[in-house]
Design an enzyme around this catalytic site. Structure first.
Site, PDB file in Angstrom:
ATOM      1  N   LYS A 201      24.191  48.706  25.112  1.00  0.00           N
ATOM      2  CA  LYS A 201      22.938  48.528  24.383  1.00  0.00           C
ATOM      3  C   LYS A 201      21.750  48.693  25.326  1.00  0.00           C
ATOM      4  O   LYS A 201      21.880  48.526  26.545  1.00  0.00           O
ATOM      5  CB  LYS A 201      22.876  47.120  23.766  1.00  0.00           C
ATOM      6  CG  LYS A 201      23.863  46.861  22.658  1.00  0.00           C
ATOM      7  CD  LYS A 201      23.731  45.427  22.169  1.00  0.00           C
ATOM      8  CE  LYS A 201      24.702  45.137  21.041  1.00  0.00           C
ATOM      9  NZ  LYS A 201      24.338  45.847  19.798  1.00  0.00           N
TER      10      LYS A 201
ATOM     11  N   ASP B 105      27.407  40.247  23.143  1.00  0.00           N
ATOM     12  CA  ASP B 105      27.683  41.654  22.857  1.00  0.00           C
ATOM     13  C   ASP B 105      26.787  42.568  23.695  1.00  0.00           C
ATOM     14  O   ASP B 105      25.613  42.740  23.393  1.00  0.00           O
ATOM     15  CB  ASP B 105      27.468  41.944  21.365  1.00  0.00           C
ATOM     16  CG  ASP B 105      27.770  43.395  21.019  1.00  0.00           C
ATOM     17  OD1 ASP B 105      28.481  44.052  21.795  1.00  0.00           O
ATOM     18  OD2 ASP B 105      27.301  43.852  19.957  1.00  0.00           O
TER      19      ASP B 105
ATOM     20  N   GLU C 156      31.919  46.785  17.411  1.00  0.00           N
ATOM     21  CA  GLU C 156      33.084  45.959  17.737  1.00  0.00           C
ATOM     22  C   GLU C 156      33.347  44.866  16.720  1.00  0.00           C
ATOM     23  O   GLU C 156      34.465  44.388  16.583  1.00  0.00           O
ATOM     24  CB  GLU C 156      32.903  45.334  19.128  1.00  0.00           C
ATOM     25  CG  GLU C 156      32.094  44.047  19.195  1.00  0.00           C
ATOM     26  CD  GLU C 156      30.645  44.194  18.736  1.00  0.00           C
ATOM     27  OE1 GLU C 156      30.103  43.219  18.193  1.00  0.00           O
ATOM     28  OE2 GLU C 156      30.065  45.279  18.913  1.00  0.00           O
TER      29      GLU C 156
ATOM     30  N   ASP D 230      25.257  36.974  18.340  1.00  0.00           N
ATOM     31  CA  ASP D 230      26.247  37.791  17.644  1.00  0.00           C
ATOM     32  C   ASP D 230      27.445  36.977  17.175  1.00  0.00           C
ATOM     33  O   ASP D 230      28.335  37.510  16.526  1.00  0.00           O
ATOM     34  CB  ASP D 230      26.703  38.947  18.539  1.00  0.00           C
ATOM     35  CG  ASP D 230      27.062  40.191  17.747  1.00  0.00           C
ATOM     36  OD1 ASP D 230      26.604  40.315  16.596  1.00  0.00           O
ATOM     37  OD2 ASP D 230      27.796  41.045  18.284  1.00  0.00           O
TER      38      ASP D 230
ATOM     39  N   LYS E 170      32.524  36.294  12.311  1.00  0.00           N
ATOM     40  CA  LYS E 170      32.503  37.115  13.525  1.00  0.00           C
ATOM     41  C   LYS E 170      32.047  36.253  14.704  1.00  0.00           C
ATOM     42  O   LYS E 170      30.976  35.656  14.683  1.00  0.00           O
ATOM     43  CB  LYS E 170      31.553  38.294  13.341  1.00  0.00           C
ATOM     44  CG  LYS E 170      31.340  39.141  14.595  1.00  0.00           C
ATOM     45  CD  LYS E 170      30.282  40.215  14.360  1.00  0.00           C
ATOM     46  CE  LYS E 170      29.895  40.929  15.648  1.00  0.00           C
ATOM     47  NZ  LYS E 170      28.807  41.919  15.443  1.00  0.00           N
TER      48      LYS E 170
ATOM     49  N   ARG F 109      33.484  44.858  13.482  1.00  0.00           N
ATOM     50  CA  ARG F 109      34.440  45.250  12.444  1.00  0.00           C
ATOM     51  C   ARG F 109      35.871  45.302  12.988  1.00  0.00           C
ATOM     52  O   ARG F 109      36.832  45.148  12.241  1.00  0.00           O
ATOM     53  CB  ARG F 109      34.028  46.597  11.840  1.00  0.00           C
ATOM     54  CG  ARG F 109      34.033  47.761  12.795  1.00  0.00           C
ATOM     55  CD  ARG F 109      33.174  48.928  12.319  1.00  0.00           C
ATOM     56  NE  ARG F 109      31.747  48.618  12.435  1.00  0.00           N
ATOM     57  CZ  ARG F 109      30.787  49.464  12.045  1.00  0.00           C
ATOM     58  NH1 ARG F 109      31.096  50.645  11.533  1.00  0.00           N
ATOM     59  NH2 ARG F 109      29.524  49.123  12.172  1.00  0.00           N
TER      60      ARG F 109
END
Length: 497
Positions: free
Chosen positions: A263, A256, A335, A274, A251, A337
């Site tokens: 967030k 993010d 996001e 991330d 990933k 996944r």
């Protein structure tokens, strides 16, 4: 940093010139007549030294010892875990500007794994991040000699550990970089630079190529950012073409924000981490370049930012993945996944022996396992067992989590084939169940490293996990392939007597 392996008795260690000599002293130490043995025995008898892992006794300019500084360190039973704990206690010492050349010597016959544990712990303790600091002092420790009773017996283990350190530090470097110094474009350039090593090739796909491939889920995540996405494709060809590769998928969300599902502001800076899954894939390839094992590996990194621009995907939007399945995006902060599901579909074209995705995927995994073990989800029992064993061997442990079909119930959607989130309960599992929808019959594993990829607080920074786990798994598979080839080779007939 440069590591070297030498056969060093305690008598020879006393004459070894360096800035720092570290002696690992186990329980039940049996002294000889050399100066170091006598010194250890006296310190133990007086109670000034304990053999509990991490207990230290420091000496400066000790008589009869060539090293300027001597540190005696207890290492308990002398196993890999205790040795790592002992070396970690020397973190501040290894970072001292006065220490440029050091030696670490085992005052015992070490069991399997202890040399590797020591090398990795020294590298971890002495690591210094400098990339974006104007006046940072680089790592002063430049050479470490590892002294053992028989260097030949542990040379392979030592070589693996030294290569692993190179890979881990490469991963840490990229995960630690601020998002403006690790954009998708820069991550792609880092991958491209790996192709200078023999056996590694790199192909970069931009937005137009990703759109042509039909990666609608990946594109949806990236559409709110001004930074163009990159889909990185790495190949390490260490075996014949007939051998199916292992595909590693990392990933690569370089920052993010959560997107429209924004967030909280507190600790959002840590969302630069991330892309730790992507960094770990880069680190594995860097280590493969050093070791050159007989195995084929493909690395895939979907890299982009998740930003709340006016063009960003919205909660309730429905997108079409590369597999053709439609996804209702109920939460734009789920996001990871979405980018991984398209990469998993792409991975199937290589007809892999196994696919392993690595992602800082869910806070739920942190709640479940904390920062000690990565979460492991697997569709194949043999693959799961090998990954667990590899994690244990690398001191980079994981824990297998369930994948019961009932956990997927919450992913049902009234408006698409599936939603991208379920309820809060079992969040790490439902995320894995989402990914499993895009796997098919290929043996697959998912490593949720949200709790293990970095540390917060005063020790804030990337850990480089799970590079160790993944590399040990690949080396194990290379060994299994070699054993299979040897068993299948025709035996030469013996000449008649």
């Amino acid at each position: 940093m440069n590591f070297e392996l030498k056969t060093l008795s305690l008598s020879a260690a006393a004459a070894h010139k360096c800035d720092l000599l570290v002696l690992l002293v186990p329980e039940g130490f049996q002294p000889q007549t050399d100066p170091l043995s006598v010194l250890i025995a006296e310190a133990l008898k007086a109670g000034d030294l304990e053999t509990k892992p991490g207990r230290l006794l420091s000496l400066y300019l000790p008589a009869g010892i060539a090293a300027r500084r001597l540190v005696l360190v207890g290492c308990g039973q002398g196993n890999a875990h205790a040795v790592r704990q002992a070396v970690q206690a020397l973190g501040a010492t290894f970072k001292s500007p006065a220490i440029k050349r050091a030696a670490l010597v085992f005052a015992m016959d070490g069991e399997a794994g202890v040399v590797g544990a020591a090398v990795r712990a020294i590298a971890d303790a002495s690591y210094v991040y400098t990339a974006t600091k104007s006046k940072a002092e680089p790592r002063s420790l430049s050479r470490v000699t590892v002294g053992v009773a028989d260097a030949g017996a542990v040379r392979s283990e030592f070589a693996t550990a030294a290569a692993l350190v190179t890979g881990i530090e490469f991963a840490r470097e990229w995960a630690n970089r601020p998002a403006n110094h690790a954009t998708p474009t820069l991550v792609g350039e880092a991958a491209k630079a790996l192709s200078k090593h023999a056996g590694i090739q790199c192909k970069l796909h931009g937005p137009a190529q990703v759109a042509k491939l039909g990666m609608g889920a990946f594109l949806a995540v990236a559409q709110g950012s001004e930074q163009p996405l990159r889909f990185v494709e790495l190949h390490y060809d260490g075996a014949g073409r007939s051998q199916p590769p292992v595909v590693l998928i990392g990933k690569g969300i370089t920052f993010d924000t959560g997107g429209i599902s924004l967030k909280p502001a507190a600790e959002m800076d840590e969302m630069k981490f991330d892309m730790s899954g992507a960094a770990s894939v880069l680190g594995v390839f860097r280590a493969l370049a050093e070791l050159r094992p007989a195995i084929n590996v493909v690395g895939l990194i979907p890299a982009c930012e998740n930003m709340p621009d006016g063009k960003a995907v919205k909660p309730g939007d429905v997108v079409t993945s590369m597999s053709g399945q439609t996804i209702e995006i109920l939460n734009t902060d789920a996001e990871g996944r979405l980018v991984l599901c398209d990469a998993l579909t792409y991975a199937a074209r290589f007809k892999p022996a196994a696919m392993i995705d690595v992602a800082t995927l869910t806070g739920a995994c942190v709640v479940a396992l904390g920062g000690l073990r990565s979460g492991l989800f697997a569709s194949d029992d043999e693959l799961a067992a090998r990954l667990v064993a590899a994690g244990d061997a690398a001191l980079d442990p994981c824990w297998r989590m369930p994948l019961d079909d009932e956990y997927a119930e919450g992913l049902k959607s009234n408006f698409a084939d599936l939603g991208n989130v379920a309820g809060r309960a079992g969040g790490a599992i439902t995320a894995a169940k989402f990914l499993q929808r895009f796997v098919g019959d290929i043996p697959w594993a998912h490593l949720d490293i949200a709790g293990t990829a970095w540390k917060g607080g005063a020790a804030k920074g990337a850990t480089g996990r799970p590079v160790g786990l993944l590399l040990h798994y690949l080396l194990d598979m290379a060994g299994a392939h070699a054993a299979k080839r040897k068993a299948a080779a025709p035996r030469r007939a013996r000449p008649a007597a």
